[in-house]
Scaffold this motif. Sequence first.
Motif, PDB file in Angstrom:
ATOM      1  N   ALA A   7       0.843  -1.205   0.000  1.00 39.46           N
ATOM      2  CA  ALA A   7       0.000   0.000   0.000  1.00 39.46           C
ATOM      3  C   ALA A   7       0.878   1.256   0.000  1.00 39.46           C
ATOM      4  O   ALA A   7       0.605   2.217  -0.737  1.00 39.46           O
ATOM      5  CB  ALA A   7      -0.940  -0.011   1.206  1.00 39.46           C
ATOM      6  N   ALA A   8       1.933   1.261   0.805  1.00 42.87           N
ATOM      7  CA  ALA A   8       2.831   2.417   0.856  1.00 42.87           C
ATOM      8  C   ALA A   8       3.534   2.641  -0.482  1.00 42.87           C
ATOM      9  O   ALA A   8       3.673   3.787  -0.940  1.00 42.87           O
ATOM     10  CB  ALA A   8       3.860   2.231   1.978  1.00 42.87           C
ATOM     11  N   ILE A   9       3.959   1.562  -1.122  1.00 45.92           N
ATOM     12  CA  ILE A   9       4.615   1.688  -2.427  1.00 45.92           C
ATOM     13  C   ILE A   9       3.626   2.235  -3.457  1.00 45.92           C
ATOM     14  O   ILE A   9       3.970   3.117  -4.258  1.00 45.92           O
ATOM     15  CB  ILE A   9       5.202   0.339  -2.890  1.00 45.92           C
ATOM     16  CG1 ILE A   9       6.362  -0.074  -1.975  1.00 45.92           C
ATOM     17  CG2 ILE A   9       5.677   0.414  -4.340  1.00 45.92           C
ATOM     18  CD1 ILE A   9       6.817  -1.512  -2.163  1.00 45.92           C
ATOM     19  N   LEU A  10       2.396   1.726  -3.451  1.00 48.06           N
ATOM     20  CA  LEU A  10       1.391   2.224  -4.388  1.00 48.06           C
ATOM     21  C   LEU A  10       1.140   3.711  -4.169  1.00 48.06           C
ATOM     22  O   LEU A  10       1.027   4.479  -5.131  1.00 48.06           O
ATOM     23  CB  LEU A  10       0.091   1.431  -4.252  1.00 48.06           C
ATOM     24  CG  LEU A  10       0.139   0.024  -4.839  1.00 48.06           C
ATOM     25  CD1 LEU A  10      -0.998  -0.825  -4.285  1.00 48.06           C
ATOM     26  CD2 LEU A  10       0.091   0.070  -6.360  1.00 48.06           C
ATOM     27  N   TYR A  11       1.059   4.135  -2.923  1.00 44.40           N
ATOM     28  CA  TYR A  11       0.864   5.555  -2.620  1.00 44.40           C
ATOM     29  C   TYR A  11       2.056   6.367  -3.124  1.00 44.40           C
ATOM     30  O   TYR A  11       1.886   7.431  -3.728  1.00 44.40           O
ATOM     31  CB  TYR A  11       0.641   5.746  -1.122  1.00 44.40           C
ATOM     32  CG  TYR A  11       0.319   7.173  -0.761  1.00 44.40           C
ATOM     33  CD1 TYR A  11      -0.889   7.760  -1.166  1.00 44.40           C
ATOM     34  CD2 TYR A  11       1.210   7.941  -0.034  1.00 44.40           C
ATOM     35  CE1 TYR A  11      -1.183   9.070  -0.848  1.00 44.40           C
ATOM     36  CE2 TYR A  11       0.919   9.248   0.297  1.00 44.40           C
ATOM     37  CZ  TYR A  11      -0.273   9.812  -0.112  1.00 44.40           C
ATOM     38  OH  TYR A  11      -0.566  11.118   0.203  1.00 44.40           O
ATOM     39  N   ALA A  12       3.267   5.840  -2.912  1.00 42.89           N
ATOM     40  CA  ALA A  12       4.474   6.521  -3.397  1.00 42.89           C
ATOM     41  C   ALA A  12       4.506   6.578  -4.927  1.00 42.89           C
ATOM     42  O   ALA A  12       5.105   7.503  -5.498  1.00 42.89           O
ATOM     43  CB  ALA A  12       5.726   5.823  -2.857  1.00 42.89           C
ATOM     44  N   MET A  13       3.854   5.621  -5.583  1.00 46.49           N
ATOM     45  CA  MET A  13       3.758   5.617  -7.051  1.00 46.49           C
ATOM     46  C   MET A  13       2.745   6.649  -7.556  1.00 46.49           C
ATOM     47  O   MET A  13       2.596   6.816  -8.759  1.00 46.49           O
ATOM     48  CB  MET A  13       3.343   4.223  -7.556  1.00 46.49           C
ATOM     49  CG  MET A  13       4.396   3.161  -7.418  1.00 46.49           C
ATOM     50  SD  MET A  13       3.778   1.465  -7.759  1.00 46.49           S
ATOM     51  CE  MET A  13       3.039   1.603  -9.385  1.00 46.49           C
ATOM     52  N   GLY A  14       2.035   7.282  -6.624  1.00 49.19           N
ATOM     53  CA  GLY A  14       1.069   8.294  -7.018  1.00 49.19           C
ATOM     54  C   GLY A  14      -0.366   7.831  -7.061  1.00 49.19           C
ATOM     55  O   GLY A  14      -1.255   8.560  -7.514  1.00 49.19           O
ATOM     56  N   ARG A  15      -0.627   6.612  -6.607  1.00 46.51           N
ATOM     57  CA  ARG A  15      -2.000   6.114  -6.583  1.00 46.51           C
ATOM     58  C   ARG A  15      -2.769   6.855  -5.496  1.00 46.51           C
ATOM     59  O   ARG A  15      -2.234   7.089  -4.407  1.00 46.51           O
ATOM     60  CB  ARG A  15      -2.045   4.606  -6.301  1.00 46.51           C
ATOM     61  CG  ARG A  15      -1.257   3.719  -7.241  1.00 46.51           C
ATOM     62  CD  ARG A  15      -1.530   3.873  -8.721  1.00 46.51           C
ATOM     63  NE  ARG A  15      -2.921   4.040  -9.028  1.00 46.51           N
ATOM     64  CZ  ARG A  15      -3.373   4.801 -10.031  1.00 46.51           C
ATOM     65  NH1 ARG A  15      -2.544   5.448 -10.800  1.00 46.51           N
ATOM     66  NH2 ARG A  15      -4.652   4.894 -10.248  1.00 46.51           N
TER      67      ARG A  15
ATOM     68  N   SER B 255      -6.568  -1.702  -4.081  1.00 48.05           N
ATOM     69  CA  SER B 255      -5.478  -2.676  -4.183  1.00 48.05           C
ATOM     70  C   SER B 255      -5.337  -3.489  -2.898  1.00 48.05           C
ATOM     71  O   SER B 255      -5.153  -4.708  -2.945  1.00 48.05           O
ATOM     72  CB  SER B 255      -4.156  -1.971  -4.496  1.00 48.05           C
ATOM     73  OG  SER B 255      -4.130  -1.540  -5.828  1.00 48.05           O
ATOM     74  N   ALA B 256      -5.428  -2.820  -1.743  1.00 49.20           N
ATOM     75  CA  ALA B 256      -5.357  -3.543  -0.471  1.00 49.20           C
ATOM     76  C   ALA B 256      -6.534  -4.504  -0.346  1.00 49.20           C
ATOM     77  O   ALA B 256      -6.374  -5.646   0.110  1.00 49.20           O
ATOM     78  CB  ALA B 256      -5.317  -2.566   0.697  1.00 49.20           C
ATOM     79  N   ALA B 257      -7.718  -4.067  -0.766  1.00 57.22           N
ATOM     80  CA  ALA B 257      -8.890  -4.947  -0.732  1.00 57.22           C
ATOM     81  C   ALA B 257      -8.709  -6.118  -1.684  1.00 57.22           C
ATOM     82  O   ALA B 257      -9.107  -7.247  -1.372  1.00 57.22           O
ATOM     83  CB  ALA B 257     -10.158  -4.158  -1.060  1.00 57.22           C
ATOM     84  N   ASP B 258      -8.102  -5.865  -2.863  1.00 57.71           N
ATOM     85  CA  ASP B 258      -7.844  -6.954  -3.807  1.00 57.71           C
ATOM     86  C   ASP B 258      -6.958  -8.023  -3.172  1.00 57.71           C
ATOM     87  O   ASP B 258      -7.190  -9.226  -3.346  1.00 57.71           O
ATOM     88  CB  ASP B 258      -7.191  -6.421  -5.088  1.00 57.71           C
ATOM     89  CG  ASP B 258      -8.137  -5.640  -5.971  1.00 57.71           C
ATOM     90  OD1 ASP B 258      -9.367  -5.700  -5.756  1.00 57.71           O
ATOM     91  OD2 ASP B 258      -7.647  -4.950  -6.894  1.00 57.71           O
ATOM     92  N   ILE B 259      -5.943  -7.603  -2.439  1.00 56.65           N
ATOM     93  CA  ILE B 259      -5.092  -8.568  -1.735  1.00 56.65           C
ATOM     94  C   ILE B 259      -5.931  -9.315  -0.698  1.00 56.65           C
ATOM     95  O   ILE B 259      -5.796 -10.530  -0.531  1.00 56.65           O
ATOM     96  CB  ILE B 259      -3.872  -7.876  -1.106  1.00 56.65           C
ATOM     97  CG1 ILE B 259      -2.969  -7.293  -2.200  1.00 56.65           C
ATOM     98  CG2 ILE B 259      -3.084  -8.866  -0.229  1.00 56.65           C
ATOM     99  CD1 ILE B 259      -1.849  -6.396  -1.690  1.00 56.65           C
ATOM    100  N   GLY B 260      -6.826  -8.600  -0.018  1.00 53.04           N
ATOM    101  CA  GLY B 260      -7.720  -9.245   0.942  1.00 53.04           C
ATOM    102  C   GLY B 260      -8.630 -10.272   0.287  1.00 53.04           C
ATOM    103  O   GLY B 260      -8.855 -11.358   0.839  1.00 53.04           O
ATOM    104  N   PHE B 261      -9.140  -9.960  -0.910  1.00 49.59           N
ATOM    105  CA  PHE B 261      -9.978 -10.929  -1.624  1.00 49.59           C
ATOM    106  C   PHE B 261      -9.166 -12.150  -2.046  1.00 49.59           C
ATOM    107  O   PHE B 261      -9.668 -13.274  -2.025  1.00 49.59           O
ATOM    108  CB  PHE B 261     -10.671 -10.285  -2.822  1.00 49.59           C
ATOM    109  CG  PHE B 261     -11.839  -9.431  -2.428  1.00 49.59           C
ATOM    110  CD1 PHE B 261     -12.974 -10.000  -1.875  1.00 49.59           C
ATOM    111  CD2 PHE B 261     -11.804  -8.054  -2.583  1.00 49.59           C
ATOM    112  CE1 PHE B 261     -14.052  -9.219  -1.480  1.00 49.59           C
ATOM    113  CE2 PHE B 261     -12.873  -7.259  -2.199  1.00 49.59           C
ATOM    114  CZ  PHE B 261     -14.001  -7.843  -1.647  1.00 49.59           C
TER     115      PHE B 261
END
Length: 194
Positions: free
Chosen positions: A23-31, A132-138
């Motif tokens: 999640a942190a990497i995705l946020y750093a990617m600008g998501r 994305s975090a929810a996708d990992i949860g699914f």
Amino acid sequence: MVTRPAISAGRAALSVALVGGFAAILYAMGRPLICPCGEIKLWHGAANDGGTSQHIADWYSLSHVIHGFIFYGAAVLIGRLWGRPLAIATALIGAIAVEGAWELLENSPIIIDRYRAATVSDAFAGDSVLNSAADIGFMILGFTVARLSPTWTIVAAAIAMELLALYVIRDNLTLNVIMILHPIDAIRDWQAMR
């Protein structure tokens, strides 16, 4: 076969840390953290608009459950080939790592542009961090269900989810893979009729 001992607190913490790291990497990617619309919805039923892949669940969540089925099956197969079952925690941590890596790749400019160019998902802008975090949860849900269920029920559930998504939104995991790897105009034209 995957062994069934309980997941230790340490391995559970590692799993949570992995999801948080992705999640942190995705946020750093600008998501964006949540949907740019400013809302957080439990369910978003449209298939190709600005809210797709921005909220907690949508039709594509079914694909991530199926990823969990596939990753559990792969863990069982690896255990058989290795000659001894994998520990469930090790298999799950590996599945989280693979799913998280996919989320990073899926939200990279090259894959976002590929979706827009090769599929009917021309409005796809990538996922929110929440989605994305929810996708990992699914995926974790699918992995857990596969671990606890007979193989035939998992196969039947995967087929049912694929057919349901195909019927409702003219898209599913199978068509996504086909259209990303080798786009077929007839499929894209059929999907555009939704």
